[in-house]
Write a protein that holds these residues in place. Structure first.
Motif, PDB file in Angstrom:
ATOM      1  N   ASP B 256       0.759  -1.238   0.046  1.00 16.39           N
ATOM      2  CA  ASP B 256       0.035   0.011  -0.045  1.00 16.39           C
ATOM      3  C   ASP B 256       0.852   1.281  -0.152  1.00 16.39           C
ATOM      4  OD1 ASP B 256      -2.187  -1.339   0.050  1.00 16.39           O
ATOM      5  OD2 ASP B 256      -2.904  -1.345   2.154  1.00 16.39           O
ATOM      6  N   ILE B 257       1.956   1.299   0.711  1.00 11.05           N
ATOM      7  CA  ILE B 257       2.816   2.155   0.791  1.00 11.05           C
ATOM      8  C   ILE B 257       3.466   2.582  -0.836  1.00 11.05           C
ATOM      9  CG2 ILE B 257       5.031   3.231   1.773  1.00 11.05           C
ATOM     10  CD1 ILE B 257       4.105   1.678   4.290  1.00 11.05           C
ATOM     11  N   LEU B 258       3.938   1.468  -1.049  1.00 12.52           N
ATOM     12  CA  LEU B 258       4.625   1.514  -2.381  1.00 12.52           C
ATOM     13  C   LEU B 258       3.581   2.085  -3.566  1.00 12.52           C
ATOM     14  CD1 LEU B 258       6.706  -1.687  -2.647  1.00 12.52           C
ATOM     15  CD2 LEU B 258       7.707   0.719  -2.222  1.00 12.52           C
ATOM     16  N   PHE B 259       2.544   1.488  -3.572  1.00 11.88           N
ATOM     17  CA  PHE B 259       1.448   2.021  -4.592  1.00 11.88           C
ATOM     18  C   PHE B 259       1.058   3.547  -4.308  1.00 11.88           C
ATOM     19  CE2 PHE B 259      -3.192   2.473  -5.827  1.00 11.88           C
ATOM     20  CZ  PHE B 259      -3.076   2.275  -6.894  1.00 11.88           C
ATOM     21  N   THR B 260       0.763   3.922  -3.038  1.00 12.58           N
ATOM     22  CA  THR B 260       0.263   5.194  -2.825  1.00 12.58           C
ATOM     23  C   THR B 260       1.700   6.291  -3.279  1.00 12.58           C
ATOM     24  OG1 THR B 260      -0.706   4.413  -0.910  1.00 12.58           O
ATOM     25  CG2 THR B 260      -0.482   6.807  -0.991  1.00 12.58           C
ATOM     26  N   GLY B 261       2.720   5.557  -2.776  1.00 10.01           N
ATOM     27  CA  GLY B 261       3.828   6.438  -3.334  1.00 10.01           C
ATOM     28  C   GLY B 261       3.967   6.679  -4.676  1.00 10.01           C
ATOM     29  N   MET B 262       3.817   5.734  -5.489  1.00 14.26           N
ATOM     30  CA  MET B 262       3.781   5.846  -6.918  1.00 14.26           C
ATOM     31  C   MET B 262       2.788   6.966  -7.168  1.00 14.26           C
ATOM     32  SD  MET B 262       3.894   1.628  -8.087  1.00 14.26           S
ATOM     33  CE  MET B 262       4.213   2.188  -9.905  1.00 14.26           C
ATOM     34  N   VAL B 263       1.565   6.786  -6.908  1.00 17.43           N
ATOM     35  CA  VAL B 263       0.327   7.586  -7.198  1.00 17.43           C
ATOM     36  C   VAL B 263       0.651   8.868  -6.772  1.00 17.43           C
ATOM     37  CG1 VAL B 263      -1.962   8.091  -6.943  1.00 17.43           C
ATOM     38  CG2 VAL B 263      -1.415   5.739  -7.159  1.00 17.43           C
ATOM     39  N   SER B 264       1.279   9.010  -5.915  1.00 21.20           N
ATOM     40  CA  SER B 264       1.610  10.425  -5.137  1.00 21.20           C
ATOM     41  C   SER B 264       2.651  11.134  -5.931  1.00 21.20           C
ATOM     42  CB  SER B 264       1.898  10.170  -3.684  1.00 21.20           C
ATOM     43  OG  SER B 264       2.266  11.565  -3.109  1.00 21.20           O
ATOM     44  N   THR B 265       3.568  10.513  -6.277  1.00 21.88           N
ATOM     45  CA  THR B 265       4.921  11.142  -7.031  1.00 21.88           C
ATOM     46  C   THR B 265       4.543  11.381  -8.460  1.00 21.88           C
ATOM     47  OG1 THR B 265       5.941   9.139  -7.439  1.00 21.88           O
ATOM     48  CG2 THR B 265       6.617  10.338  -5.793  1.00 21.88           C
ATOM     49  N   ARG B 266       3.416  10.669  -8.935  1.00 19.19           N
ATOM     50  CA  ARG B 266       3.091  11.009 -10.394  1.00 19.19           C
ATOM     51  C   ARG B 266       1.689  11.038 -10.543  1.00 19.19           C
ATOM     52  NH1 ARG B 266       6.289   7.980 -15.047  1.00 19.19           N
ATOM     53  NH2 ARG B 266       8.355   8.489 -14.453  1.00 19.19           N
ATOM     54  N   PHE B 267       1.412  11.819  -9.470  1.00 17.62           N
ATOM     55  CA  PHE B 267      -0.360  12.138  -9.422  1.00 17.62           C
ATOM     56  C   PHE B 267      -0.910  12.288 -10.796  1.00 17.62           C
ATOM     57  CE2 PHE B 267      -3.902  14.424  -7.515  1.00 17.62           C
ATOM     58  CZ  PHE B 267      -4.130  13.526  -6.742  1.00 17.62           C
ATOM     59  N   LYS B 268      -0.354  13.343 -11.595  1.00 17.55           N
ATOM     60  CA  LYS B 268      -0.891  13.968 -12.859  1.00 17.55           C
ATOM     61  C   LYS B 268      -1.154  12.619 -13.931  1.00 17.55           C
ATOM     62  CE  LYS B 268       0.143  18.633 -12.483  1.00 17.55           C
ATOM     63  NZ  LYS B 268       1.355  19.202 -12.341  1.00 17.55           N
ATOM     64  N   ASP B 269      -0.042  11.564 -13.806  1.00 20.49           N
ATOM     65  CA  ASP B 269      -0.277  10.658 -14.869  1.00 20.49           C
ATOM     66  C   ASP B 269      -1.399   9.397 -14.352  1.00 20.49           C
ATOM     67  OD1 ASP B 269       1.784  11.707 -16.068  1.00 20.49           O
ATOM     68  OD2 ASP B 269       3.520  10.374 -15.417  1.00 20.49           O
ATOM     69  N   TYR B 270      -1.185   9.112 -12.996  1.00 20.20           N
ATOM     70  CA  TYR B 270      -1.949   7.945 -12.533  1.00 20.20           C
ATOM     71  C   TYR B 270      -3.381   8.358 -12.126  1.00 20.20           C
ATOM     72  CZ  TYR B 270       2.487   5.470 -12.346  1.00 20.20           C
ATOM     73  OH  TYR B 270       3.716   4.893 -13.015  1.00 20.20           O
ATOM     74  N   ILE B 271      -3.670   9.468 -11.640  1.00 20.70           N
ATOM     75  CA  ILE B 271      -5.014   9.566 -10.936  1.00 20.70           C
ATOM     76  C   ILE B 271      -6.127   9.408 -12.042  1.00 20.70           C
ATOM     77  CG2 ILE B 271      -6.518  11.480  -9.916  1.00 20.70           C
ATOM     78  CD1 ILE B 271      -4.941   9.876  -7.724  1.00 20.70           C
ATOM     79  N   PRO B 272      -5.812  10.332 -13.031  1.00 26.46           N
ATOM     80  CA  PRO B 272      -6.795  10.118 -14.275  1.00 26.46           C
ATOM     81  C   PRO B 272      -7.238   8.708 -14.439  1.00 26.46           C
ATOM     82  CG  PRO B 272      -5.389  11.757 -14.618  1.00 26.46           C
ATOM     83  CD  PRO B 272      -4.801  11.077 -13.592  1.00 26.46           C
ATOM     84  N   LYS B 273      -6.080   7.937 -14.426  1.00 27.55           N
ATOM     85  CA  LYS B 273      -6.357   6.474 -14.842  1.00 27.55           C
ATOM     86  C   LYS B 273      -7.162   5.958 -13.895  1.00 27.55           C
ATOM     87  CE  LYS B 273      -2.494   6.041 -18.095  1.00 27.55           C
ATOM     88  NZ  LYS B 273      -1.038   5.703 -18.217  1.00 27.55           N
ATOM     89  N   LEU B 274      -6.885   6.046 -12.540  1.00 24.06           N
ATOM     90  CA  LEU B 274      -7.482   5.456 -11.423  1.00 24.06           C
ATOM     91  C   LEU B 274      -8.747   5.839 -11.395  1.00 24.06           C
ATOM     92  CD1 LEU B 274      -6.418   3.657  -9.157  1.00 24.06           C
ATOM     93  CD2 LEU B 274      -5.928   5.636  -7.867  1.00 24.06           C
ATOM     94  N   GLU B 275      -9.110   7.028 -11.783  1.00 25.34           N
ATOM     95  CA  GLU B 275     -10.511   7.359 -11.682  1.00 25.34           C
ATOM     96  C   GLU B 275     -11.360   6.955 -12.676  1.00 25.34           C
ATOM     97  OE1 GLU B 275     -11.969   9.966  -9.708  1.00 25.34           O
ATOM     98  OE2 GLU B 275     -10.282   9.575  -8.504  1.00 25.34           O
ATOM     99  N   GLN B 276     -10.662   6.867 -13.857  1.00 30.48           N
ATOM    100  CA  GLN B 276     -11.344   6.332 -15.146  1.00 30.48           C
ATOM    101  C   GLN B 276     -11.643   5.064 -14.838  1.00 30.48           C
ATOM    102  OE1 GLN B 276     -11.899   8.746 -17.566  1.00 30.48           O
ATOM    103  NE2 GLN B 276     -13.430   6.591 -18.053  1.00 30.48           N
ATOM    104  N   SER B 277     -10.627   3.938 -14.235  1.00 30.84           N
ATOM    105  CA  SER B 277     -10.904   2.638 -14.336  1.00 30.84           C
ATOM    106  C   SER B 277     -12.073   2.260 -13.250  1.00 30.84           C
ATOM    107  CB  SER B 277      -9.679   2.040 -13.709  1.00 30.84           C
ATOM    108  OG  SER B 277      -9.252   2.367 -12.477  1.00 30.84           O
ATOM    109  N   TYR B 278     -12.134   3.347 -12.242  1.00 32.24           N
ATOM    110  CA  TYR B 278     -13.146   3.178 -11.283  1.00 32.24           C
ATOM    111  C   TYR B 278     -14.503   3.505 -11.757  1.00 32.24           C
ATOM    112  CZ  TYR B 278     -15.996   4.368  -7.257  1.00 32.24           C
ATOM    113  OH  TYR B 278     -17.072   4.516  -6.203  1.00 32.24           O
ATOM    114  N   LEU B 279     -14.539   4.529 -12.759  1.00 32.45           N
ATOM    115  CA  LEU B 279     -15.855   4.913 -13.278  1.00 32.45           C
ATOM    116  C   LEU B 279     -16.239   3.849 -14.263  1.00 32.45           C
ATOM    117  CD1 LEU B 279     -15.176   8.711 -13.705  1.00 32.45           C
ATOM    118  CD2 LEU B 279     -16.906   7.713 -12.327  1.00 32.45           C
ATOM    119  N   ASN B 280     -15.470   3.443 -15.184  1.00 31.32           N
ATOM    120  CA  ASN B 280     -15.806   2.584 -16.171  1.00 31.32           C
ATOM    121  C   ASN B 280     -16.301   1.164 -15.557  1.00 31.32           C
ATOM    122  OD1 ASN B 280     -14.798   3.928 -18.233  1.00 31.32           O
ATOM    123  ND2 ASN B 280     -12.900   2.836 -18.439  1.00 31.32           N
TER     124      ASN B 280
END
Lengths: 293, 293
Positions: B256-280
């Motif tokens: 969880d720490i690693l994943f959150t770290g990835m999302v946090s450092t690459r917020f702009k790249d990852y968050i839209p994908k995360l949101e999109q996958s959730y919405l889909n």
DNA sequence: CAAAACAAGAAAATTATTTTCATATTTAGA
DNA sequence: TCTAAATATGAAAATAATTTTCTTGTTTTG
């Protein structure tokens, strides 16, 4: 309770300009400071190592390293203090340094386990353990994240010779559910409690005569309502979309309790099987290792 | 309860003559050691500072000062724990009522998360997050219990569009490992750190040019030694065969720490994908629900 | 408005830690 | 058993961290 941090805060007014900056930095994230060098801390506060050393002496430490060791001890204690009482879930946002993420994650996971435990209904747990022990067959249903939890339970149950299967394919779930009958158990897992595939499967299992158990986040959900016995993991604040991480930990916590409960009540039946499955894996490995050399 | 002191005790047999003397001295009165310099400790054990530094590195600390800070934190925790006695890992035995099991399990899981967090090396985590973010391809290896953890990580990474696969089939692991190259990452998970299939796969990946990361229980293990970057979850007392339950929770905590770290450092790249996958997933469900009615 | 007291940094001195290198010792293989 | 390789270890060099000293600039006070 926290003499050092307390002192820093309390003596703030008596400190000089640069010393105050240091105190503020340390109070802001003491957990970071204990892993810093004196130079690093000085830089972050726009001051010099000399000032940091003097600062430590003001508070009657031998020097900066001495301060760090004592502070580390204090932090460890106060982290421990989190155990009793204050449980707050932290949301994780962009650009947080890893040290903050680590602290937030720890806080979330600890809170999640504590909250979940406090929600548990022992009698209900006992009924579930009893059902699971007596079951002729156990079906586990869970999609996506919840399939991880189902898989985990599946692996445990297999090791004690329980007849069970974990499904994450929605067609297979329904197919299997329709073949269950009285004396069988269907165990459905869903964070939201609203996963349609899982709800369908559990309903179908109930209609076939099986006992139905649901594991969801706390709150009234379709899945929990449809189950004979609902179990709950703690729910996080709404809108925290990344919150299913803590929830999954809480669900595994419940799984561990159920499994241990099964092993404990049926010690004589299960323990030999558990030992045997462990030893067999070891032996197989040994044999294989020998062959390879 | 005390991962560092425990490791010292447990690894004693694997240590050399002088290292054993050091371990014994530290175990004898850790509270004294945290206030010593490296020279002082060396002298008291009739050895040299060089050996002390090396000793610290054997246990994966940055150096002697790092060891002192971590040890100080651990001592503070266990001192505190002694007061209410609830901090140690509890083994679970036959015939325990469920209420006892629930308490023991909570205690174990809480301790496991706290201990694991205190063992984390932030810089090492940062390196891992960086490697994972930049990886062209990520392979996850884990057998049995550890495959659950691998699957969990896999599901998370897929949701942010990372090119990765989780293998629990040992042949597939090796096959995939041999096709990795520079810029790829192999991430191996094993509670014991001695699972031969996983060790083979990680070694193969390393030989192919990929960066290798190991996640194992604390202590020197073959897997950790073979990896470019080892990560550790807290280990329980030996002989507690059912102890991999807490370990798995601790490993998920690190994931969880690693994943959150990835999302946090690459917020702009990852968050839209995360949101999109959730919405889909939501949208798909809604559509399906409509059709069925 | 000076003189004293204080704050704070630069740099030197000191101290602590780590690394390197040479040597002794053990282990494994012939 | 003997030799070669591996390992363990300490001495000393190199590096890094910390503390002290010294200097300068600032504030306070009489």
């Amino acid at each position: 309770m926290a003499p050092i941090l307390n002192a820093l805060d309390h003596e703030m007014s008596k400190l000089s300009h640069m010393e105050r900056k240091l105190a503020e930095r340390i109070l802001a994230s003491p957990g970071e400071v204990i892993h810093m060098g004196i130079r690093e801390l000085a830089e972050q506060c726009g001051t010099s190592p000399a000032t940091v050393t003097r600062f430590c002496k003001v508070f009657h430490f031998k020097g900066f390293p001495d301060f760090k060791v004592k502070l580390a001890a204090e932090i460890a204690q106060s982290d421990y203090g989190l155990q009793d009482g204050s449980s707050s879930y932290q949301d994780i946002v962009a650009g947080n340094p890893l040290s903050v993420i680590v602290e937030a994650m720890q806080s979330n996971h600890l809170a999640s386990i504590r909250d979940t435990t406090s929600l548990l209904n022992i009698e209900r747990l006992e009924s579930v353990v009893d059902l699971l022990c007596k079951a002729r067959r156990i079906d586990l249903y869970g999609m996506a994240t919840s399939s991880i939890v189902a898989q985990d339970f599946y692996q445990k149950l297999i090791r004690i010779g329980v007849n069970c299967t974990a499904f994450s394919d929605s067609h297979m779930q329904i197919t299997s559910a329709s073949t269950l009958s009285k004396g069988d158990v269907a165990f459905a897992i869903s964070y939201s409690g609203e996963t349609p595939e899982t709800i369908d499967a559990l309903s179908c299992a109930g209609a076939s005569g099986a006992s139905t158990i649901a594991l969801t986040s706390y709150g009234s959900s379709t899945l929990a309502t449809n189950a004979d016995i609902p179990l709950f993991s703690s729910s996080l604040e709404q809108g925290m979309r990344r919150g299913d991480m803590a929830s999954r930990i809480a669900q595994l916590h419940i799984i561990d309790i159920l499994f241990t409960g099964m092993v404990s009540t049926r010690f004589k039946d299960y323990i030999p099987k558990l030992e045997q499955s462990y030893l067999n894996v070891q032996q197989y490995r040994h044999k294989r290792g020998g062959q390879m050399k």
